[in-house]
Design an enzyme around this catalytic site. Structure first.
Site, PDB file in Angstrom:
ATOM      1  N   SER A 263       0.831  -1.197   0.000  1.00  0.00           N
ATOM      2  CA  SER A 263       0.000   0.000   0.000  1.00  0.00           C
ATOM      3  C   SER A 263       0.866   1.246   0.000  1.00  0.00           C
ATOM      4  O   SER A 263       2.001   1.230   0.458  1.00  0.00           O
ATOM      5  CB  SER A 263      -0.912   0.008   1.229  1.00  0.00           C
ATOM      6  N   LYS A 264       0.277   2.288  -0.541  1.00  0.00           N
ATOM      7  CA  LYS A 264       0.964   3.574  -0.674  1.00  0.00           C
ATOM      8  C   LYS A 264       1.545   4.046   0.655  1.00  0.00           C
ATOM      9  O   LYS A 264       2.601   4.634   0.713  1.00  0.00           O
ATOM     10  CB  LYS A 264      -0.069   4.605  -1.146  1.00  0.00           C
ATOM     11  N   ARG A 265       0.799   3.780   1.744  1.00  0.00           N
ATOM     12  CA  ARG A 265       1.231   4.298   3.038  1.00  0.00           C
ATOM     13  C   ARG A 265       2.466   3.572   3.570  1.00  0.00           C
ATOM     14  O   ARG A 265       3.309   4.159   4.197  1.00  0.00           O
ATOM     15  CB  ARG A 265       0.084   4.238   4.052  1.00  0.00           C
ATOM     16  N   LYS A 266       2.526   2.270   3.303  1.00  0.00           N
ATOM     17  CA  LYS A 266       3.618   1.494   3.890  1.00  0.00           C
ATOM     18  C   LYS A 266       4.804   1.258   2.949  1.00  0.00           C
ATOM     19  O   LYS A 266       5.904   0.994   3.387  1.00  0.00           O
ATOM     20  CB  LYS A 266       3.090   0.123   4.344  1.00  0.00           C
ATOM     21  N   ASN A 267       4.551   1.276   1.654  1.00  0.00           N
ATOM     22  CA  ASN A 267       5.591   0.847   0.706  1.00  0.00           C
ATOM     23  C   ASN A 267       5.873   1.893  -0.354  1.00  0.00           C
ATOM     24  O   ASN A 267       5.083   2.794  -0.563  1.00  0.00           O
ATOM     25  CB  ASN A 267       5.115  -0.402  -0.051  1.00  0.00           C
TER      26      ASN A 267
END
Ligand code: GLU
Length: 495
Positions: A263-267
């Site tokens: 996901s954009k937030r984590k990766n």
């Protein structure tokens, strides 16, 4: 699209990638693009790019530009584009992509056809009507789909405000053979009558895709698994319009090592981020190709030509593909090893991400490449590992002191080093033999080389781990090396 393609289907393989320009090129889209491209190149077929910009609010030209640049960077070229847009010749040898926003008039023709054949109808229900209908359905335990209220209206209601076009969804089962997942079945009666045209007359995504795929003569639709729920809808539209059904292949999702969705937030999910982080295009293509596919013999370092030769869509796995960062780093190192110093230098100079940081001292950069080769996994590492050559970081004076030593001993060693090195000519500073024996003279008679080499390393690099201090001196040259030694002497005198 040239007219000659309209309505024709040829036996050759024609695939497409259809990204939406609503953000950076996602790693999953890049992988799907690569698989389409490899499939086309392997079979000598055609690969096309279609920009799906029907969502006018979220689609942006700058994203389209970034997307195309990212595909250029990966070396994924496409073979066809529209000849004419608004009556003007656009391709002129270099293909622009197909754009859905330029094709609304074409789609509307097919909506007219569906209306005329009684396969679609105008729906006048307002948002409030729909909400009320759905509440009533939910109260009687029915699934929340459109009731079909306007399906058989003899007349439009008086004073209607706005209308959409809905498709008369048949209540049958849809099944298709997926190249990767085998037989897939879906119950169309769950869908309800789907909206195909918004109240402003614009045609919705799933119908536009079907029309485009047909007119572009697409034989195989290869895309991410997240689109699998669109496939039955698209098959229903194909059946209603009398279009042949392309062959589908839904690629597995890309997962983190813990099997959670990326996901954009984590990766880092934008391809751009990998480029800026210093991964090479060849390594990235190689890595992406192995996300859900591998050749028979389990080889891992594969050039574009080898990938084209070996790619087999039937070997794509069904299970989620784990994104292994260590593997990407390893592959990148493999590709870096194959590059000459000059090639690495050019790649470093070309990358816009570093130009912005003003690291364009080419002469210095050239010298630090061989020194850091063994330690760099990415192009970016050459910059990061070599940062101290450009600017000495501020370090704590205590760092200069070797294990069991003290400030006084360290000050004395630094002073001796400075004196000794000062006597060497600037030309001889580039002579490894000369500086080695100079330092060795100071080391001689001491219990441990570290007593001399440690403070020298810290003085020159401001770091506890660095390349060999003698190599650093050779790169920095006499003047800068002595300056750094003097700074260290100042620091230690303040302890
Ligand atoms: N526009 C879709 C996306 O960006 C792709 C649809 C398709 O490949 O059919 O995810």
């Amino acid at each position: 699209m040239s007219n000659k393609q309209e309505g024709t289907r040829n036996k050759e393989i024609r695939v497409r990638m259809a990204p939406s320009p609503t953000g950076f090129l996602h790693i999953g889209t890049a992988r799907a693009t690569l698989f389409n491209w490899l499939f086309a190149r392997h079979h000598g077929g055609m690969f096309m790019l279609r920009i799906e910009d029907t969502d006018a609010e979220r689609s942006k030209t700058e994203y389209e530009i970034q997307l195309i640049e990212a595909l250029h960077w990966l070396g994924l070229d496409w073979d066809e584009g529209p000849d004419y847009v608004d009556g003007k010749l656009v391709s002129k040898g270099q293909f622009s992509p197909y754009r859905q926003s330029e094709r609304q008039e074409i789609y509307k023709k097919y909506v007219e056809q569906l209306l005329a054949e009684g396969k679609a109808y105008y729906c006048y229900c307002t948002k409030e009507d729909i909400e009320a209908q759905q509440q009533a359905m939910a109260a009687s335990g029915l699934p929340p789909k459109y009731t079909g209220h306007c399906r058989n209206l003899a007349e439009p209601p008086a004073n209607w405000q706005s209308r959409v076009v809905r498709f008369k969804t048949p209540e049958n089962k849809i099944s298709f053979h997926d190249l990767i997942r085998g037989k897939v079945e879906f119950d169309a009666s769950l869908l309800g009558d789907m909206i195909i045209t918004r109240s402003d007359g614009s045609v919705l995504y799933n119908l536009a895709v079907v029309i485009d795929d047909h007119l572009m003569g697409i034989t195989h639709v290869i895309r991410g698994e997240d689109h699998i729920s669109n496939t039955p809808k698209q098959i229903l539209f194909q059946q209603a319009l009398g279009f042949p059904q392309p062959i589908y292949g839904h690629l597995p999702l890309i997962l983190n090592a813990d099997r959670s969705k990326m996901s954009k937030r984590k990766n880092k999910v934008a391809l751009e981020e990998y480029r800026n982080a210093g991964y090479l295009s060849d390594a990235m293509v190689n890595f992406l190709a192995l996300l859900g596919w591998h050749p028979k013999d389990d080889r891992e370092v594969l050039s574009r030509d080898e990938l084209i030769e070996l790619f087999d869509i039937n070997r794509v796995q069904k299970a989620g593909a784990v994104f292994n960062q260590d593997k990407l780093d390893w592959l990148n190192r493999e590709y870096l090893k194959k590059m000459g110093d000059e090639e690495i230098l050019n790649a470093l100079m070309e990358n816009g991400a570093w130009r912005m940081e003003n690291r364009t001292n080419k002469t210095l950069l050239k010298k630090i490449i061989p020194i850091n080769r063994g330690r760099a996994s990415t192009l970016r590492d050459f910059i990061d590992l070599g940062k101290f050559f450009f600017d000495l970081p501020d370090y704590a004076p205590a760092m200069l002191v070797w294990k069991d030593g003290n400030a006084n001993d360290t000050a004395a060693v630094l002073k001796t080093l400075h004196e000794k090195l000062k006597s060497i000519s600037p030309e001889n500073f580039e002579n490894r033999g000369v500086i080695t024996s100079a330092v060795q003279e100071i080391v001689n008679g001491r219990l441990n080389r570290g007593e001399v080499l440690w403070p020298l390393r810290v003085a020159l690099s401001g770091q506890q781990s660095s390349p060999d201090p003698l190599e650093i001196m050779m790169v920095l040259g006499k003047e800068e090396s002595l300056r750094r030694l003097r700074m260290a002497m100042d620091k230690i005198s303040n302890i």
